[in-house]
Design a protein around this motif. Structure first.
Motif, short mmCIF file in Angstrom:
data_model
loop_
_atom_site.label_atom_id
_atom_site.label_comp_id
_atom_site.label_asym_id
_atom_site.label_seq_id
_atom_site.Cartn_x
_atom_site.Cartn_y
_atom_site.Cartn_z
N GLY A 199 71.64 32.44 30.69
CA GLY A 199 72.47 31.22 30.58
C GLY A 199 73.36 30.90 31.74
N ILE A 200 73.85 31.99 31.90
CA ILE A 200 74.95 31.93 33.23
C ILE A 200 74.28 31.53 34.23
N ILE A 201 73.00 32.16 34.73
CA ILE A 201 72.05 31.83 35.88
C ILE A 201 71.87 30.01 35.78
N ALA A 202 71.28 29.92 34.66
CA ALA A 202 70.96 28.42 34.40
C ALA A 202 71.99 27.50 34.64
N VAL A 203 73.23 27.86 34.22
CA VAL A 203 74.49 26.95 34.32
C VAL A 203 74.72 26.84 35.91
N ILE A 204 74.52 27.95 36.73
CA ILE A 204 74.81 27.85 38.01
C ILE A 204 73.91 26.98 38.64
#
Length: 62
Positions: free
Chosen positions: A16-21
């Motif tokens: 999720g963090i990678i997708a938000v970035i």
């Protein structure tokens, strides 16, 4: 059934963090005309590699 489908997502917070970035950077690129695409993608790639190395690691030493 949903549990079997989502079984392969072992680390949802890291993903999720990678997708938000990446989605946030795409939003910035869409809104601002003066941003350099290559620099933004290179920074996202570097951040993704670092976060993936730490977040997808099975060892609890970190």
């Amino acid at each position: 059934m949903l549990k079997d489908f989502l079984l392969f997502i072992k680390y949802p917070y890291t993903a999720g963090i990678i997708a938000v970035i990446w989605l946030g950077s795409a939003g910035f690129l869409a809104l601002a005309d003066n941003l350099d695409l290559i620099v933004i993608v290179a920074l996202d790639l570097l951040a993704t590699v670092i976060i993936a190395f730490v977040g997808f690691n099975d060892k609890k030493e970190i």
